[in-house]
Design a protein around this motif. Structure first.
Motif, PDB file in Angstrom:
ATOM      1  N   THR A   1      46.662  36.773  44.434  1.00  0.00           N
ATOM      2  CA  THR A   1      46.361  36.473  43.036  1.00  0.00           C
ATOM      3  C   THR A   1      45.413  37.518  42.470  1.00  0.00           C
ATOM      4  OG1 THR A   1      46.613  34.104  43.432  1.00  0.00           O
ATOM      5  CG2 THR A   1      45.430  34.755  41.448  1.00  0.00           C
ATOM      6  N   VAL A   2      45.704  37.942  41.241  1.00  0.00           N
ATOM      7  CA  VAL A   2      44.862  38.931  40.578  1.00  0.00           C
ATOM      8  C   VAL A   2      43.837  38.214  39.712  1.00  0.00           C
ATOM      9  CG1 VAL A   2      44.802  40.843  38.948  1.00  0.00           C
ATOM     10  CG2 VAL A   2      46.685  40.655  40.584  1.00  0.00           C
ATOM     11  N   THR A   3      42.569  38.440  40.017  1.00  0.00           N
ATOM     12  CA  THR A   3      41.485  37.870  39.203  1.00  0.00           C
ATOM     13  C   THR A   3      40.694  38.951  38.476  1.00  0.00           C
ATOM     14  OG1 THR A   3      39.991  37.895  41.110  1.00  0.00           O
ATOM     15  CG2 THR A   3      41.250  35.870  40.722  1.00  0.00           C
TER      16      THR A   3
ATOM     17  N   ASP B   1      39.512  45.521  48.883  1.00  0.00           N
ATOM     18  CA  ASP B   1      40.085  44.368  48.173  1.00  0.00           C
ATOM     19  C   ASP B   1      41.490  44.634  47.659  1.00  0.00           C
ATOM     20  OD1 ASP B   1      37.756  42.817  48.468  1.00  0.00           O
ATOM     21  OD2 ASP B   1      36.831  43.785  46.720  1.00  0.00           O
ATOM     22  N   LEU B   2      42.019  45.816  47.930  1.00  0.00           N
ATOM     23  CA  LEU B   2      43.301  46.224  47.353  1.00  0.00           C
ATOM     24  C   LEU B   2      44.466  45.879  48.272  1.00  0.00           C
ATOM     25  CD1 LEU B   2      44.835  47.763  45.102  1.00  0.00           C
ATOM     26  CD2 LEU B   2      44.456  49.864  46.437  1.00  0.00           C
ATOM     27  N   ASP B   3      45.515  45.291  47.695  1.00  0.00           N
ATOM     28  CA  ASP B   3      46.789  45.071  48.381  1.00  0.00           C
ATOM     29  C   ASP B   3      47.881  45.827  47.642  1.00  0.00           C
ATOM     30  OD1 ASP B   3      47.015  42.343  50.438  1.00  0.00           O
ATOM     31  OD2 ASP B   3      45.140  42.726  49.357  1.00  0.00           O
TER      32      ASP B   3
ATOM     33  N   ALA C   1      43.092  50.711  40.343  1.00  0.00           N
ATOM     34  CA  ALA C   1      43.470  49.368  40.774  1.00  0.00           C
ATOM     35  C   ALA C   1      42.329  48.707  41.537  1.00  0.00           C
ATOM     36  CB  ALA C   1      44.716  49.438  41.651  1.00  0.00           C
ATOM     37  N   GLN C   2      42.073  47.444  41.230  1.00  0.00           N
ATOM     38  CA  GLN C   2      41.034  46.690  41.914  1.00  0.00           C
ATOM     39  C   GLN C   2      41.595  45.771  42.997  1.00  0.00           C
ATOM     40  OE1 GLN C   2      37.625  47.118  41.170  1.00  0.00           O
ATOM     41  NE2 GLN C   2      38.558  48.843  40.081  1.00  0.00           N
ATOM     42  N   GLN C   3      42.741  45.132  42.715  1.00  0.00           N
ATOM     43  CA  GLN C   3      43.224  44.118  43.655  1.00  0.00           C
ATOM     44  C   GLN C   3      44.696  44.259  44.039  1.00  0.00           C
ATOM     45  OE1 GLN C   3      41.972  40.623  41.329  1.00  0.00           O
ATOM     46  NE2 GLN C   3      40.513  40.144  42.956  1.00  0.00           N
ATOM     47  N   ARG C   4      45.563  44.676  43.095  1.00  0.00           N
ATOM     48  CA  ARG C   4      46.989  44.616  43.443  1.00  0.00           C
ATOM     49  C   ARG C   4      47.796  45.708  42.745  1.00  0.00           C
ATOM     50  NH1 ARG C   4      50.161  39.142  42.197  1.00  0.00           N
ATOM     51  NH2 ARG C   4      50.821  40.204  40.277  1.00  0.00           N
ATOM     52  N   ILE C   5      48.624  46.368  43.548  1.00  0.00           N
ATOM     53  CA  ILE C   5      49.614  47.314  43.045  1.00  0.00           C
ATOM     54  C   ILE C   5      50.978  46.782  43.450  1.00  0.00           C
ATOM     55  CG2 ILE C   5      50.582  49.634  43.311  1.00  0.00           C
ATOM     56  CD1 ILE C   5      47.686  50.585  43.913  1.00  0.00           C
ATOM     57  N   MET C   6      51.907  46.707  42.488  1.00  0.00           N
ATOM     58  CA  MET C   6      53.281  46.317  42.799  1.00  0.00           C
ATOM     59  C   MET C   6      54.216  47.422  42.337  1.00  0.00           C
ATOM     60  SD  MET C   6      53.665  42.227  42.101  1.00  0.00           S
ATOM     61  CE  MET C   6      55.119  42.211  43.169  1.00  0.00           C
ATOM     62  N   LEU C   7      55.134  47.799  43.209  1.00  0.00           N
ATOM     63  CA  LEU C   7      56.099  48.848  42.905  1.00  0.00           C
ATOM     64  C   LEU C   7      57.495  48.342  43.232  1.00  0.00           C
ATOM     65  CD1 LEU C   7      55.737  52.608  43.738  1.00  0.00           C
ATOM     66  CD2 LEU C   7      57.875  51.427  44.225  1.00  0.00           C
TER      67      LEU C   7
ATOM     68  N   ASP D   1      47.293  45.648  38.717  1.00  0.00           N
ATOM     69  CA  ASP D   1      46.331  44.584  38.376  1.00  0.00           C
ATOM     70  C   ASP D   1      46.701  43.777  37.126  1.00  0.00           C
ATOM     71  OD1 ASP D   1      44.626  44.800  40.502  1.00  0.00           O
ATOM     72  OD2 ASP D   1      43.176  46.081  39.481  1.00  0.00           O
ATOM     73  N   GLU D   2      47.969  43.651  36.822  1.00  0.00           N
ATOM     74  CA  GLU D   2      48.424  42.904  35.649  1.00  0.00           C
ATOM     75  C   GLU D   2      47.875  43.470  34.340  1.00  0.00           C
ATOM     76  OE1 GLU D   2      47.492  38.792  36.206  1.00  0.00           O
ATOM     77  OE2 GLU D   2      49.041  38.505  37.724  1.00  0.00           O
ATOM     78  N   ASP D   3      47.292  44.646  34.408  1.00  0.00           N
ATOM     79  CA  ASP D   3      46.666  45.255  33.225  1.00  0.00           C
ATOM     80  C   ASP D   3      47.516  46.363  32.630  1.00  0.00           C
ATOM     81  OD1 ASP D   3      44.048  45.979  31.589  1.00  0.00           O
ATOM     82  OD2 ASP D   3      44.789  47.861  32.443  1.00  0.00           O
TER      83      ASP D   3
END
Length: 470
Positions: free
Chosen positions: A211-213, A83-85, A40-46, A139-141
């Motif tokens: 926001t994930v970029t 940079d990770l949230d 993950a670069q910017q965002r993890i959602m669980l 990361d929306e990936d």
């Protein structure tokens, strides 16, 4: 567009998946989740029904990098990447027990004070309802949609050994052999699941999301894709509320898949308690050339309330269906270990004709069809550009049966190739020890007396045959 998937009716969206894979049982799931989280670069959602920061992600095959405990692993990732949230949304009612765990409470306090950890209890549900979906998005990936919560008693290997030290976590109690399943996806469908997670976060009153970029590749390293370049549907259940219309895509998709089956339906579910699903099955059993239907259940539901209510309902539905099963095409089975210990089935899987594969959080019960929040993903082999999708679905079904029967995959493939029947294959490969045992109705006299006084499949009363919301 796949002919069976109808956005707005039996699914929310149909989106392209670059890659997707089945993950059978907890060890494989946690290994894949761990590897995706590390990228993950910017965002993890669980999003989950439960979350236990004490859970240890053991691996008996590979040596994992970083702490085993999920809470410590999150903190390790945050230190490595400024940079990770991380956003964790869990059902509020189920979280109450967390406050009575000293270690868990201290972790939650640390996270509350951490500027890049965002922990939210989700109270956006009717009284008595639950947020039952299990979704992780990186990361929306890459995203995971499953029946597996990051919590206690979900980890096990596919061997389901009688003695397994890593199941003694985190409360030092062994829930016993545990069977579960998940799907990991990458591509547009992962971005759609990210939108799903964002919608729940916002509805729960969560703070503004980062926001994930980044366009990182978060697919679990070393995991071979089962499916490539195919559309995947996302189906939901959302309860009706003052500020929310009810969504019954999951129910509609179940009914459509049952209706479209030609040869067989193979299902794994924690419960069998939905009158609507049973009625749809009964209709197919009436047909002289209809499909055979095999359901893998745990021997008994977990917990006193669930056992008393859900096991009683299953007994009634089973006997009602057997009375309609004049061609002998309906079975419920339970898996057992070599020592005869029941394997608890928590997986939610539906495979139809090796054409359709569905995985997620929903069970064959009324809560999953209209009262709790649920999320499933499904694919249709006929809509995939890769012509090998049907072969891989068949592989998955055979692999699951081999696990439950305690035989080699090749034995299931050979037996099914000869019989063209799930039931005959199970009968042919049945043995003592690790096996699939046929369900037997307890207290059959009482069940049959109840059935004599109640028409389970009366369409005017189908929703109300069983009192309550379970």
């Amino acid at each position: 567009m796949p002919h069976i998937f109808k956005p707005g009716e039996n699914c929310w969206r149909v989106e392209h998946a670059e890659r997707s894979s089945m993950l059978i049982d907890g060890e494989n799931y946690f290994r894949a989740v761990r590897k995706s989280l590390s990228q993950a670069q910017q965002r993890i959602m669980l999003l989950g029904w439960d979350f236990d920061e004490r859970v240890e992600m053991h691996d008996t095959v590979e040596t994992p990098e970083g702490p085993l405990r999920i809470g410590a692993y999150f903190e390790w990732l945050l230190k490595k990447n400024r940079d990770l949230d991380i956003y964790v949304l869990r059902w509020d009612t189920g979280a109450l027990k967390s406050f009575f765990r000293a270690n868990g409470l201290m972790t939650l306090i640390r996270w509350y004070l951490h500027p890049r950890v965002h922990f939210k209890l989700d109270a956006h549900h009717p009284v008595g309802a639950a947020h039952h979906q299990k979704v992780i998005v990186i990361d929306e990936d890459t995203a995971f949609c499953s029946g597996i919560d990051v919590t206690n008693n979900r980890w096990d290997t596919r061997a389901h050994d009688e003695e397994q030290k890593h199941r003694l976590q985190p409360d030092n109690n062994d829930a016993g052999p545990w069977h579960d399943a998940a799907m990991v996806v990458q591509g547009d469908v992962a971005r759609a699941l990210s939108e799903y997670a964002e919608q729940h976060w916002q509805a729960a009153g969560g703070k503004q999301l980062k926001t994930v970029t980044a366009r990182a590749d978060c697919w679990p390293k070393g995991l071979e894709a089962d499916f490539r370049d195919c559309p995947i549907a996302i189906a939901r259940t959302l309860p009706e509320m003052d500020d929310q219309e009810g969504v019954h895509e999951i129910e509609n998709l179940y009914l459509d898949l049952i209706a479209t089956a030609k040869d067989f339906i193979y299902a794994e579910s924690q419960y069998f308690g939905s009158t609507k699903i049973a009625a749809a099955i009964a209709k197919r059993l009436d047909e002289e050339s209809g499909p055979e239907i095999v359901i893998i259940n745990p021997q008994s539901a977990e917990g006193w309330l669930e056992s008393e209510i859900m096991d009683s309902r299953r007994a009634r539905l089973h006997q009602a269906l057997k009375a309609r099963d004049k061609y002998g095409r309906f079975r419920i089975y339970h898996p057992f270990t070599d020592a005869g210990t029941p394997v608890y089935v928590h997986a939610k899987i539906l495979i139809v004709d090796d054409q359709f594969l569905r995985v997620g959080s929903s069970n064959f019960n009324n809560r999953s069809l209209g009262f709790d929040s649920e999320c499933d993903v499904a694919l249709d082999a006929s809509a995939a550009r890769d012509g090998r999708v049907a072969e891989q679905i068949a592989y998955t079904r055979n692999d699951l049966m081999a696990e439950h029967l305690g035989v080699d995959l090749a034995e299931v493939e050979n037996a099914f190739g000869r019989t063209k029947s799930l039931i005959k294959t199970i009968d042919m490969l049945g043995k003592d020890g690790r096996r699939l045992g046929a369900y037997e109705t307890p207290d059959i006299d009482a069940v049959e007396k109840w059935l004599a006084d109640n028409d389970v499949f009366d369409p005017e009363r189908a929703d109300n045959v069983f009192a309550g919301i379970l």
